[in-house]
Scaffold this motif. Structure first.
Motif, PDB file in Angstrom:
ATOM      1  N   ASP A  27       6.418  18.240  85.348  1.00  0.00           N
ATOM      2  CA  ASP A  27       4.983  18.528  84.601  1.00  0.00           C
ATOM      3  C   ASP A  27       5.160  18.225  82.963  1.00  0.00           C
ATOM      4  OD1 ASP A  27       3.734  19.133  87.051  1.00  0.00           O
ATOM      5  OD2 ASP A  27       4.075  21.037  86.871  1.00  0.00           O
ATOM      6  N   HIS A  28       6.300  18.042  82.529  1.00  0.00           N
ATOM      7  CA  HIS A  28       6.394  17.698  81.191  1.00  0.00           C
ATOM      8  C   HIS A  28       7.100  16.617  80.863  1.00  0.00           C
ATOM      9  CE1 HIS A  28       4.904  21.855  81.293  1.00  0.00           C
ATOM     10  NE2 HIS A  28       6.001  22.474  81.927  1.00  0.00           N
ATOM     11  N   LEU A  29       6.926  15.781  81.534  1.00  0.00           N
ATOM     12  CA  LEU A  29       7.453  14.290  81.192  1.00  0.00           C
ATOM     13  C   LEU A  29       6.648  13.476  80.793  1.00  0.00           C
ATOM     14  CD1 LEU A  29      10.216  14.036  84.140  1.00  0.00           C
ATOM     15  CD2 LEU A  29      10.806  14.794  81.900  1.00  0.00           C
ATOM     16  N   PRO A  30       6.167  13.017  79.363  1.00  0.00           N
ATOM     17  CA  PRO A  30       5.167  12.251  79.021  1.00  0.00           C
ATOM     18  C   PRO A  30       4.913  10.868  79.332  1.00  0.00           C
ATOM     19  CG  PRO A  30       6.926  12.522  77.165  1.00  0.00           C
ATOM     20  CD  PRO A  30       7.249  13.476  78.205  1.00  0.00           C
ATOM     21  N   ASP A  31       5.928  10.194  79.557  1.00  0.00           N
ATOM     22  CA  ASP A  31       5.841   8.674  79.939  1.00  0.00           C
ATOM     23  C   ASP A  31       6.541   8.350  81.145  1.00  0.00           C
ATOM     24  OD1 ASP A  31       4.698   8.330  77.432  1.00  0.00           O
ATOM     25  OD2 ASP A  31       6.421   8.211  76.496  1.00  0.00           O
ATOM     26  N   ALA A  32       6.935   9.667  81.949  1.00  0.00           N
ATOM     27  CA  ALA A  32       7.331   9.246  83.225  1.00  0.00           C
ATOM     28  C   ALA A  32       6.628   8.382  84.372  1.00  0.00           C
ATOM     29  CB  ALA A  32       7.644  10.589  84.225  1.00  0.00           C
ATOM     30  N   PRO A  33       6.846   7.636  85.193  1.00  0.00           N
ATOM     31  CA  PRO A  33       6.234   6.872  86.047  1.00  0.00           C
ATOM     32  C   PRO A  33       5.332   7.783  87.131  1.00  0.00           C
ATOM     33  CG  PRO A  33       8.570   6.452  86.375  1.00  0.00           C
ATOM     34  CD  PRO A  33       8.463   7.461  85.269  1.00  0.00           C
ATOM     35  N   LYS A  34       4.131   7.220  87.666  1.00  0.00           N
ATOM     36  CA  LYS A  34       3.482   7.794  88.439  1.00  0.00           C
ATOM     37  C   LYS A  34       4.169   8.492  89.555  1.00  0.00           C
ATOM     38  CE  LYS A  34      -0.989   7.409  90.815  1.00  0.00           C
ATOM     39  NZ  LYS A  34      -1.809   6.547  91.535  1.00  0.00           N
ATOM     40  N   HIS A  35       4.864   7.840  90.295  1.00  0.00           N
ATOM     41  CA  HIS A  35       5.506   8.360  91.529  1.00  0.00           C
ATOM     42  C   HIS A  35       6.998   8.651  91.119  1.00  0.00           C
ATOM     43  CE1 HIS A  35       2.221   7.224  93.987  1.00  0.00           C
ATOM     44  NE2 HIS A  35       2.114   5.937  93.505  1.00  0.00           N
ATOM     45  N   LEU A  36       7.100  10.074  91.092  1.00  0.00           N
ATOM     46  CA  LEU A  36       8.495  10.675  90.663  1.00  0.00           C
ATOM     47  C   LEU A  36       8.511  11.984  91.370  1.00  0.00           C
ATOM     48  CD1 LEU A  36      10.761  10.653  88.496  1.00  0.00           C
ATOM     49  CD2 LEU A  36       9.367  11.917  87.103  1.00  0.00           C
ATOM     50  N   GLU A  37       9.739  12.093  91.800  1.00  0.00           N
ATOM     51  CA  GLU A  37      10.088  13.272  92.670  1.00  0.00           C
ATOM     52  C   GLU A  37      11.470  13.901  92.339  1.00  0.00           C
ATOM     53  OE1 GLU A  37       9.961  12.511  96.855  1.00  0.00           O
ATOM     54  OE2 GLU A  37      10.614  10.406  96.581  1.00  0.00           O
ATOM     55  N   LEU A  38      11.695  15.020  92.595  1.00  0.00           N
ATOM     56  CA  LEU A  38      13.025  15.514  92.416  1.00  0.00           C
ATOM     57  C   LEU A  38      13.930  15.974  93.597  1.00  0.00           C
ATOM     58  CD1 LEU A  38      14.703  16.751  89.758  1.00  0.00           C
ATOM     59  CD2 LEU A  38      13.447  19.001  90.164  1.00  0.00           C
ATOM     60  N   ILE A  39      14.716  15.607  93.981  1.00  0.00           N
ATOM     61  CA  ILE A  39      15.775  15.731  94.958  1.00  0.00           C
ATOM     62  C   ILE A  39      16.961  16.215  94.514  1.00  0.00           C
ATOM     63  CG2 ILE A  39      16.928  14.803  97.122  1.00  0.00           C
ATOM     64  CD1 ILE A  39      13.598  14.765  97.216  1.00  0.00           C
ATOM     65  N   ASP A  40      17.639  17.473  94.727  1.00  0.00           N
ATOM     66  CA  ASP A  40      18.554  18.039  94.457  1.00  0.00           C
ATOM     67  C   ASP A  40      19.116  18.003  92.674  1.00  0.00           C
ATOM     68  OD1 ASP A  40      19.384  18.958  97.020  1.00  0.00           O
ATOM     69  OD2 ASP A  40      20.099  17.104  97.403  1.00  0.00           O
ATOM     70  N   GLY A  41      18.033  18.227  92.114  1.00  0.00           N
ATOM     71  CA  GLY A  41      18.109  18.198  90.577  1.00  0.00           C
ATOM     72  C   GLY A  41      18.129  16.677  90.005  1.00  0.00           C
ATOM     73  N   ALA A  42      18.145  15.836  90.803  1.00  0.00           N
ATOM     74  CA  ALA A  42      17.940  14.246  90.341  1.00  0.00           C
ATOM     75  C   ALA A  42      16.620  13.715  90.287  1.00  0.00           C
ATOM     76  CB  ALA A  42      18.912  13.567  90.955  1.00  0.00           C
ATOM     77  N   LEU A  43      16.241  12.955  89.194  1.00  0.00           N
ATOM     78  CA  LEU A  43      14.799  12.181  89.430  1.00  0.00           C
ATOM     79  C   LEU A  43      15.068  11.011  90.379  1.00  0.00           C
ATOM     80  CD1 LEU A  43      13.806  12.240  85.857  1.00  0.00           C
ATOM     81  CD2 LEU A  43      13.110  13.688  87.432  1.00  0.00           C
ATOM     82  N   VAL A  44      14.148  10.971  91.330  1.00  0.00           N
ATOM     83  CA  VAL A  44      13.992   9.885  92.078  1.00  0.00           C
ATOM     84  C   VAL A  44      12.723   8.912  91.742  1.00  0.00           C
ATOM     85  CG1 VAL A  44      13.983   8.886  94.690  1.00  0.00           C
ATOM     86  CG2 VAL A  44      15.084  10.938  93.988  1.00  0.00           C
ATOM     87  N   PHE A  45      12.809   7.749  91.641  1.00  0.00           N
ATOM     88  CA  PHE A  45      11.576   6.760  91.435  1.00  0.00           C
ATOM     89  C   PHE A  45      11.383   5.857  92.581  1.00  0.00           C
ATOM     90  CE2 PHE A  45      14.168   7.517  87.563  1.00  0.00           C
ATOM     91  CZ  PHE A  45      13.429   7.951  86.721  1.00  0.00           C
ATOM     92  N   ARG A  46      10.072   5.566  92.651  1.00  0.00           N
ATOM     93  CA  ARG A  46       9.673   4.595  93.544  1.00  0.00           C
ATOM     94  C   ARG A  46      10.216   3.037  92.987  1.00  0.00           C
ATOM     95  NH1 ARG A  46       4.425   4.830  95.936  1.00  0.00           N
ATOM     96  NH2 ARG A  46       5.125   6.190  97.401  1.00  0.00           N
ATOM     97  N   LEU A  47      11.251   2.514  93.308  1.00  0.00           N
ATOM     98  CA  LEU A  47      11.733   1.113  92.597  1.00  0.00           C
ATOM     99  C   LEU A  47      11.188  -0.043  93.119  1.00  0.00           C
ATOM    100  CD1 LEU A  47      15.515   2.528  92.264  1.00  0.00           C
ATOM    101  CD2 LEU A  47      13.733   2.656  90.602  1.00  0.00           C
TER     102      LEU A  47
END
Length: 194
Positions: A27-47
């Motif tokens: 909730d505090h990533l200002p320029d992160a992509p729209k589809h972003l998830e967290l799996i086991d502490g790692a960011l996962v992007f729709r690539l």
């Protein structure tokens, strides 16, 4: 990846702590992509770009679930579920029974009645194994995986076995999806693409 490549990464991509990211960090990533998830502490992007097929199935199935849901139950798409401190996966569709809150950014597993993942080639492993296990461990009672066979959607439905804490398959549906839970629903799957 070499040091030069790392220097080009935006500041928000660096984890704030050695153990990785926490669910609330999303909730505090200002320029992160729209589809972003967290799996086991790692960011996962729709690539990869979303396909028209994926978009049509997600939109059509969300509408079908929303219109057939009883009062107090809502279907939404593209929201995350705070499974635990290190996991906040984004569901293609989730059905929940919580009061409306326009500022909500995530749901608790206890809020969620059903999760639907529509498989893309890049998400297939996460949808069929990682999320299947994490949603079951979180106690979400129903999970559907939508695959593409030819151009037709096929829904593989799972229900949580409370004794084992794992999902068990309860049916695969092509043509018409008819399920009595989490509420009675009938969907013409071919109409999702019309």
């Amino acid at each position: 990846m070499n040091a030069e490549d790392l220097a080009e990464l935006p500041e928000w991509m660096y984890p704030p702590r050695a153990e990785g990211w926490h669910a609330d960090d999303l909730d505090h990533l200002p320029d992160a992509p729209k589809h972003l998830e967290l799996i086991d502490g790692a960011l996962v992007f729709r690539l990869v770009p979303q396909t028209v097929w994926h978009s049509a199935v997600v939109s059509g199935l969300t509408l079908a679930l929303a219109t057939q849901a009883p009062p107090g139950i809502t279907a939404v798409h593209g929201m995350t579920i705070r499974v635990d401190r290190h996991n906040r996966p984004e569901a293609d569709i989730l059905v929940h029974a919580t009061p409306p809150d326009p500022d909500r950014t995530w749901f608790r597993p206890t809020d969620v009645l059903l999760v639907v993942e529509v498989v893309l080639p890049e998400s297939a492993h996460r949808d069929r194994t990682v999320k299947l296990r994490k949603y079951a461990e979180a106690g979400i009672p129903h999970y559907w995986i939508v695959d593409k066979e030819g151009s037709a959607p096929v829904v593989h439905a799972y229900e949580l076995d409370r004794q084992t804490g794992a999902y068990v398959p309860v049916g695969s549906f092509c043509g018409t999806l008819e399920r009595p839970v989490p509420f009675p629903i009938v969907v013409d799957l071919e109409e999702l693409l019309a």
